[in-house]
Scaffold this motif. Structure first.
Motif, PDB file in Angstrom:
ATOM      1  N   SER A  16       6.907  71.206  70.852  1.00 42.64           N
ATOM      2  CA  SER A  16       5.753  71.320  71.756  1.00 42.64           C
ATOM      3  C   SER A  16       4.513  70.584  71.271  1.00 42.64           C
ATOM      4  N   SER A  17       4.605  69.913  70.128  1.00 41.52           N
ATOM      5  CA  SER A  17       3.409  69.266  69.574  1.00 41.52           C
ATOM      6  C   SER A  17       3.812  68.135  68.622  1.00 41.52           C
ATOM      7  N   GLY A  18       2.894  67.227  68.386  1.00 45.54           N
ATOM      8  CA  GLY A  18       3.016  66.235  67.315  1.00 45.54           C
ATOM      9  C   GLY A  18       4.307  65.433  67.295  1.00 45.54           C
ATOM     10  N   LEU A  36      14.083  71.919  73.890  1.00 42.20           N
ATOM     11  CA  LEU A  36      13.068  72.043  72.848  1.00 42.20           C
ATOM     12  C   LEU A  36      12.669  73.504  72.698  1.00 42.20           C
ATOM     13  N   CYS A  37      12.188  73.837  71.511  1.00 46.01           N
ATOM     14  CA  CYS A  37      11.718  75.206  71.301  1.00 46.01           C
ATOM     15  C   CYS A  37      10.452  75.201  70.457  1.00 46.01           C
ATOM     16  N   ALA A  38       9.728  76.309  70.539  1.00 48.58           N
ATOM     17  CA  ALA A  38       8.536  76.557  69.713  1.00 48.58           C
ATOM     18  C   ALA A  38       8.217  78.042  69.889  1.00 48.58           C
ATOM     19  N   ARG A  39       7.216  78.521  69.152  1.00 51.50           N
ATOM     20  CA  ARG A  39       6.896  79.958  69.227  1.00 51.50           C
ATOM     21  C   ARG A  39       5.869  80.273  70.294  1.00 51.50           C
ATOM     22  N   ASN A  40       4.866  79.437  70.434  1.00 55.19           N
ATOM     23  CA  ASN A  40       3.760  79.730  71.363  1.00 55.19           C
ATOM     24  C   ASN A  40       4.163  79.392  72.800  1.00 55.19           C
ATOM     25  N   VAL A  67      12.224  79.605  64.686  1.00 57.48           N
ATOM     26  CA  VAL A  67      13.432  79.162  63.985  1.00 57.48           C
ATOM     27  C   VAL A  67      13.775  80.046  62.784  1.00 57.48           C
ATOM     28  N   LEU A  68      12.866  80.933  62.400  1.00 51.65           N
ATOM     29  CA  LEU A  68      13.171  81.861  61.311  1.00 51.65           C
ATOM     30  C   LEU A  68      13.805  83.146  61.822  1.00 51.65           C
ATOM     31  N   ASP A  69      14.014  83.243  63.120  1.00 53.18           N
ATOM     32  CA  ASP A  69      14.664  84.412  63.724  1.00 53.18           C
ATOM     33  C   ASP A  69      16.083  83.988  64.102  1.00 53.18           C
ATOM     34  N   SER A 191      -0.880  64.068  63.668  1.00 54.21           N
ATOM     35  CA  SER A 191      -0.386  65.039  64.642  1.00 54.21           C
ATOM     36  C   SER A 191      -1.108  66.363  64.437  1.00 54.21           C
ATOM     37  N   GLY A 192      -0.483  67.444  64.932  1.00 51.73           N
ATOM     38  CA  GLY A 192      -1.149  68.747  64.971  1.00 51.73           C
ATOM     39  C   GLY A 192      -1.783  69.185  63.663  1.00 51.73           C
ATOM     40  N   GLN A 193      -1.038  69.031  62.571  1.00 55.53           N
ATOM     41  CA  GLN A 193      -1.545  69.522  61.285  1.00 55.53           C
ATOM     42  C   GLN A 193      -2.841  68.801  60.899  1.00 55.53           C
TER      43      GLN A 193
END
Ligand code: NDP
Length: 262
Positions: A16-18, A36-40, A67-69, A191-193
Protein backbone atom coordinates in the motif's frame (compact mmCIF):
# COMPACT_ATOMS: atom_id res chain seq x y z
CA UNK A 1 10.48 -0.63 -18.48
CA UNK A 2 8.62 -3.62 -19.96
CA UNK A 3 8.33 -7.03 -18.28
CA UNK A 4 6.15 -9.91 -19.40
CA UNK A 5 3.76 -11.00 -16.66
CA UNK A 6 0.86 -11.94 -18.95
CA UNK A 7 -1.33 -14.59 -17.23
CA UNK A 8 0.80 -14.49 -14.07
CA UNK A 9 -0.43 -13.97 -10.51
CA UNK A 10 1.79 -11.98 -8.15
CA UNK A 11 1.51 -11.32 -4.42
CA UNK A 12 3.08 -8.25 -2.82
CA UNK A 13 3.18 -7.87 0.96
CA UNK A 14 3.20 -4.28 2.17
CA UNK A 15 1.76 -3.16 -1.16
CA UNK A 16 0.00 0.00 0.00
CA UNK A 17 2.99 2.35 0.07
CA UNK A 18 6.50 3.06 -1.21
CA UNK A 19 8.45 0.24 -2.82
CA UNK A 20 5.58 -2.24 -2.44
CA UNK A 21 3.05 0.04 -4.13
CA UNK A 22 5.46 0.85 -6.97
CA UNK A 23 5.98 -2.90 -7.43
CA UNK A 24 2.23 -3.53 -7.54
CA UNK A 25 1.86 -0.89 -10.25
CA UNK A 26 4.82 -2.22 -12.26
CA UNK A 27 3.46 -5.78 -12.15
CA UNK A 28 -0.06 -4.68 -13.08
CA UNK A 29 1.41 -2.63 -15.91
CA UNK A 30 3.22 -5.77 -17.12
CA UNK A 31 -0.02 -7.75 -17.29
CA UNK A 32 -0.09 -9.58 -13.94
CA UNK A 33 -3.03 -10.06 -11.64
CA UNK A 34 -1.87 -8.79 -8.26
CA UNK A 35 -2.80 -9.46 -4.65
CA UNK A 36 -1.51 -6.96 -2.12
CA UNK A 37 -1.78 -6.71 1.63
CA UNK A 38 -1.02 -4.29 4.46
CA UNK A 39 -2.31 -3.63 7.99
CA UNK A 40 -3.94 -0.21 7.70
CA UNK A 41 -7.31 -0.79 6.07
CA UNK A 42 -8.05 2.85 5.23
CA UNK A 43 -4.83 3.37 3.31
CA UNK A 44 -5.06 -0.05 1.65
CA UNK A 45 -8.59 0.58 0.39
CA UNK A 46 -7.70 4.07 -0.81
CA UNK A 47 -4.81 2.67 -2.85
CA UNK A 48 -6.85 -0.32 -4.06
CA UNK A 49 -9.65 1.95 -5.33
CA UNK A 50 -7.21 3.83 -7.54
CA UNK A 51 -5.60 0.59 -8.78
CA UNK A 52 -9.03 -0.96 -9.58
CA UNK A 53 -9.92 2.14 -11.55
CA UNK A 54 -6.62 2.16 -13.46
CA UNK A 55 -6.15 -1.59 -14.05
CA UNK A 56 -9.57 -3.22 -13.60
CA UNK A 57 -11.34 -4.81 -10.65
CA UNK A 58 -10.73 -8.38 -11.86
CA UNK A 59 -6.95 -7.98 -11.72
CA UNK A 60 -6.71 -6.86 -8.10
CA UNK A 61 -7.13 -8.44 -4.69
CA UNK A 62 -6.46 -6.27 -1.63
CA UNK A 63 -6.62 -7.78 1.85
CA UNK A 64 -5.84 -6.47 5.32
CA UNK A 65 -3.12 -8.76 6.66
CA UNK A 66 -0.39 -8.38 9.24
CA UNK A 67 2.41 -10.60 7.92
CA UNK A 68 3.32 -11.48 11.51
CA UNK A 69 -0.11 -13.09 12.00
CA UNK A 70 0.32 -16.56 10.53
CA UNK A 71 -3.40 -17.34 10.40
CA UNK A 72 -4.07 -14.10 8.53
CA UNK A 73 -1.27 -14.88 6.06
CA UNK A 74 -2.70 -18.38 5.50
CA UNK A 75 -6.11 -16.79 4.92
CA UNK A 76 -4.54 -14.46 2.35
CA UNK A 77 -2.98 -17.40 0.49
CA UNK A 78 -6.37 -19.13 0.59
CA UNK A 79 -8.05 -16.05 -0.88
CA UNK A 80 -5.50 -15.88 -3.72
CA UNK A 81 -6.00 -19.58 -4.47
CA UNK A 82 -9.79 -19.24 -4.38
CA UNK A 83 -9.73 -16.21 -6.67
CA UNK A 84 -7.06 -17.18 -9.23
CA UNK A 85 -5.92 -20.74 -8.39
CA UNK A 86 -2.24 -19.96 -8.74
CA UNK A 87 0.70 -17.84 -7.58
CA UNK A 88 3.73 -17.20 -9.78
CA UNK A 89 5.51 -14.58 -7.72
CA UNK A 90 5.70 -13.70 -4.04
CA UNK A 91 7.30 -10.35 -3.19
CA UNK A 92 8.09 -10.18 0.52
CA UNK A 93 8.33 -6.45 1.02
CA UNK A 94 6.35 -5.62 4.19
CA UNK A 95 8.35 -4.11 7.00
CA UNK A 96 10.32 -1.14 8.29
CA UNK A 97 13.78 -0.36 9.60
CA UNK A 98 14.63 0.32 13.23
CA UNK A 99 17.07 3.07 14.17
CA UNK A 100 18.99 2.17 17.32
CA UNK A 101 22.52 1.53 18.52
CA UNK A 102 23.60 -1.42 20.64
CA UNK A 103 23.39 0.81 23.72
CA UNK A 104 19.83 1.92 23.01
CA UNK A 105 18.28 -1.38 21.89
CA UNK A 106 16.29 -3.12 24.63
CA UNK A 107 15.84 -6.90 24.66
CA UNK A 108 12.20 -6.62 23.61
CA UNK A 109 13.27 -4.50 20.66
CA UNK A 110 15.84 -7.08 19.57
CA UNK A 111 13.14 -9.75 19.71
CA UNK A 112 10.61 -7.62 17.85
CA UNK A 113 13.11 -6.76 15.12
CA UNK A 114 14.18 -10.38 14.61
CA UNK A 115 10.56 -11.45 14.59
CA UNK A 116 9.64 -8.83 11.98
CA UNK A 117 12.57 -9.48 9.68
CA UNK A 118 12.47 -13.29 9.80
CA UNK A 119 8.77 -14.05 10.11
CA UNK A 120 7.77 -11.50 7.47
CA UNK A 121 9.64 -13.92 5.20
CA UNK A 122 8.80 -17.24 6.87
CA UNK A 123 5.00 -16.94 7.15
CA UNK A 124 4.28 -15.77 3.59
CA UNK A 125 6.78 -18.24 2.11
CA UNK A 126 5.23 -21.13 4.06
CA UNK A 127 1.70 -20.13 3.08
CA UNK A 128 2.36 -19.55 -0.63
CA UNK A 129 4.95 -22.29 -1.23
CA UNK A 130 2.53 -24.97 -2.49
CA UNK A 131 1.14 -22.57 -5.10
CA UNK A 132 4.62 -21.33 -6.01
CA UNK A 133 5.89 -24.89 -6.46
CA UNK A 134 2.96 -25.75 -8.67
CA UNK A 135 3.55 -22.69 -10.86
CA UNK A 136 7.38 -23.09 -10.87
CA UNK A 137 7.34 -19.57 -9.53
CA UNK A 138 9.68 -17.15 -7.79
CA UNK A 139 10.17 -15.37 -4.49
CA UNK A 140 11.75 -11.93 -4.35
CA UNK A 141 12.60 -10.61 -0.90
CA UNK A 142 13.05 -6.91 -0.31
CA UNK A 143 16.05 -6.60 1.99
CA UNK A 144 18.59 -3.93 2.76
CA UNK A 145 22.19 -3.18 1.96
CA UNK A 146 22.59 -3.10 5.75
CA UNK A 147 22.75 -6.91 5.61
CA UNK A 148 26.27 -6.57 4.15
CA UNK A 149 27.13 -3.04 5.21
CA UNK A 150 25.92 -2.50 8.76
CA UNK A 151 25.56 0.97 10.25
CA UNK A 152 26.08 1.63 13.93
CA UNK A 153 22.85 3.60 14.29
CA UNK A 154 20.91 0.63 12.85
CA UNK A 155 22.73 -2.19 14.60
CA UNK A 156 19.71 -4.34 15.35
CA UNK A 157 18.06 -4.12 11.94
CA UNK A 158 21.43 -4.68 10.21
CA UNK A 159 22.12 -7.97 11.97
CA UNK A 160 18.56 -9.22 11.45
CA UNK A 161 18.85 -8.45 7.74
CA UNK A 162 22.09 -10.44 7.51
CA UNK A 163 20.19 -13.39 8.96
CA UNK A 164 17.49 -12.97 6.34
CA UNK A 165 20.09 -13.13 3.54
CA UNK A 166 21.46 -16.35 4.99
CA UNK A 167 17.95 -17.83 5.22
CA UNK A 168 17.15 -16.90 1.62
CA UNK A 169 20.31 -18.59 0.39
CA UNK A 170 19.29 -21.82 2.15
CA UNK A 171 15.78 -21.60 0.71
CA UNK A 172 17.10 -21.05 -2.82
CA UNK A 173 18.81 -24.42 -2.54
CA UNK A 174 15.98 -26.22 -0.73
CA UNK A 175 13.31 -25.01 -3.17
CA UNK A 176 15.33 -25.58 -6.37
CA UNK A 177 14.57 -26.46 -9.08
CA UNK A 178 10.90 -25.57 -8.52
CA UNK A 179 10.99 -22.09 -7.01
CA UNK A 180 13.64 -19.41 -7.51
CA UNK A 181 14.56 -17.26 -4.48
CA UNK A 182 16.33 -13.91 -4.86
CA UNK A 183 16.61 -10.66 -2.99
CA UNK A 184 17.01 -6.98 -3.65
CA UNK A 185 19.28 -5.02 -1.32
CA UNK A 186 17.89 -1.53 -1.03
CA UNK A 187 20.11 1.42 -0.29
CA UNK A 188 18.14 4.61 0.34
CA UNK A 189 14.84 4.64 -1.54
CA UNK A 190 12.60 7.70 -1.36
CA UNK A 191 9.50 6.12 0.12
CA UNK A 192 7.33 6.01 3.23
CA UNK A 193 10.10 5.55 5.78
CA UNK A 194 12.13 8.50 4.48
CA UNK A 195 9.01 10.67 4.04
CA UNK A 196 8.24 10.12 7.73
CA UNK A 197 11.81 11.07 8.68
CA UNK A 198 11.62 14.16 6.44
CA UNK A 199 8.33 15.22 8.01
CA UNK A 200 9.85 14.84 11.48
CA UNK A 201 12.87 17.08 10.58
CA UNK A 202 13.88 19.67 13.18
CA UNK A 203 14.13 22.63 10.81
CA UNK A 204 10.81 22.89 8.95
CA UNK A 205 12.19 25.62 6.67
CA UNK A 206 14.32 22.98 4.88
CA UNK A 207 12.56 21.93 1.66
CA UNK A 208 12.09 18.35 0.53
CA UNK A 209 14.67 18.71 -2.26
CA UNK A 210 17.22 20.28 0.12
CA UNK A 211 16.65 17.62 2.78
CA UNK A 212 17.03 14.69 0.36
CA UNK A 213 20.01 16.34 -1.37
CA UNK A 214 21.81 16.80 1.95
CA UNK A 215 21.01 13.21 2.93
CA UNK A 216 22.44 11.80 -0.32
CA UNK A 217 25.59 13.88 0.06
CA UNK A 218 26.01 12.97 3.76
CA UNK A 219 25.68 9.28 2.89
CA UNK A 220 28.13 9.62 -0.03
CA UNK A 221 25.82 8.02 -2.59
CA UNK A 222 27.85 7.96 -5.85
CA UNK A 223 24.79 8.60 -8.05
CA UNK A 224 24.10 11.66 -5.88
CA UNK A 225 20.47 11.02 -4.97
CA UNK A 226 18.07 8.60 -3.32
CA UNK A 227 16.42 5.96 -5.49
CA UNK A 228 12.81 6.20 -6.65
CA UNK A 229 10.42 3.43 -5.60
CA UNK A 230 9.89 2.71 -9.33
CA UNK A 231 13.61 2.01 -9.72
CA UNK A 232 13.41 -0.48 -6.85
CA UNK A 233 10.28 -2.01 -8.40
CA UNK A 234 12.09 -2.57 -11.71
CA UNK A 235 14.73 -4.70 -9.99
CA UNK A 236 12.05 -6.70 -8.17
CA UNK A 237 10.04 -7.22 -11.36
CA UNK A 238 13.15 -8.35 -13.23
CA UNK A 239 14.14 -10.95 -10.63
CA UNK A 240 10.59 -12.27 -10.50
CA UNK A 241 10.21 -12.48 -14.27
CA UNK A 242 10.96 -15.15 -16.83
CA UNK A 243 13.89 -12.97 -17.96
CA UNK A 244 15.65 -14.06 -14.73
CA UNK A 245 14.86 -17.77 -15.20
CA UNK A 246 18.47 -18.91 -14.52
CA UNK A 247 18.97 -16.69 -11.45
CA UNK A 248 18.41 -18.04 -7.97
CA UNK A 249 20.11 -17.47 -4.61
CA UNK A 250 21.28 -14.07 -5.86
CA UNK A 251 21.04 -10.55 -4.55
CA UNK A 252 20.83 -7.38 -6.58
CA UNK A 253 21.83 -4.14 -4.92
CA UNK A 254 19.78 -1.05 -5.74
CA UNK A 255 21.74 1.60 -3.92
CA UNK A 256 23.06 4.11 -6.44
CA UNK A 257 26.57 2.74 -5.86
CA UNK A 258 26.45 2.98 -2.06
CA UNK A 259 27.45 -0.68 -1.72
CA UNK A 260 31.16 -0.82 -0.97
CA UNK A 261 31.65 -4.59 -0.92
CA UNK A 262 32.88 -6.35 -4.07
P1 NDP B 1 6.77 2.15 3.40
O1 NDP B 1 6.61 2.55 4.82
O2 NDP B 1 6.55 3.16 2.33
O3 NDP B 1 5.85 0.89 3.10
C1 NDP B 1 5.82 -0.22 3.95
C2 NDP B 1 4.63 -1.08 3.55
O4 NDP B 1 4.63 -2.26 4.35
C3 NDP B 1 3.30 -0.40 3.81
O5 NDP B 1 2.38 -0.85 2.82
C4 NDP B 1 2.91 -0.94 5.18
O6 NDP B 1 1.51 -0.82 5.36
C5 NDP B 1 3.39 -2.37 5.04
N1 NDP B 1 3.66 -3.09 6.28
C6 NDP B 1 4.53 -2.75 7.26
N2 NDP B 1 4.51 -3.68 8.23
C7 NDP B 1 3.60 -4.61 7.85
C8 NDP B 1 3.14 -5.82 8.42
N3 NDP B 1 3.58 -6.26 9.61
N4 NDP B 1 2.23 -6.57 7.75
C9 NDP B 1 1.76 -6.14 6.54
N5 NDP B 1 2.17 -5.02 5.95
C10 NDP B 1 3.08 -4.26 6.60
O7 NDP B 1 8.24 1.55 3.33
P2 NDP B 1 9.28 1.33 2.15
O8 NDP B 1 8.62 1.22 0.84
O9 NDP B 1 10.37 2.29 2.35
O10 NDP B 1 9.88 -0.09 2.58
C11 NDP B 1 9.50 -1.32 1.98
C12 NDP B 1 10.48 -2.38 2.45
O11 NDP B 1 11.80 -2.03 2.03
C13 NDP B 1 10.55 -2.53 3.97
O12 NDP B 1 10.68 -3.88 4.31
C14 NDP B 1 11.79 -1.74 4.33
O13 NDP B 1 12.35 -2.14 5.55
C15 NDP B 1 12.68 -2.06 3.13
N6 NDP B 1 13.77 -1.10 2.94
C16 NDP B 1 13.48 0.19 2.58
C17 NDP B 1 14.51 1.10 2.40
C18 NDP B 1 14.26 2.52 1.99
O14 NDP B 1 15.21 3.30 1.90
N7 NDP B 1 13.02 2.92 1.73
C19 NDP B 1 15.90 0.71 2.62
C20 NDP B 1 16.08 -0.68 2.97
C21 NDP B 1 15.04 -1.54 3.12
P3 NDP B 1 0.82 -0.81 6.83
O15 NDP B 1 1.65 0.11 7.67
O16 NDP B 1 -0.57 -0.38 6.58
O17 NDP B 1 0.90 -2.23 7.30
Amino acid sequence: MQFDYENAVAVVTGGSSGIGLATVKTLLGAGARVALCARNEGRLEQVADVLRRDFGEERLLAQVVDVLDEDAVKGFAGAVEARWGRCDLLVNNAGAGRQSTFATTEDDEWRAEYELKLFSQIYPIRAFLPLLREAKGAIVAVNSLLAYQPEEHMVCTSSARAGVQNLLKSLSIEFAPDVRVNSVLMGLIESGQWTRRFEARDDKSVSRAQWYGALASRKGIPLGRLGDPEEAANAIAFLGSRAASYITGAQLDVSGGLARHI
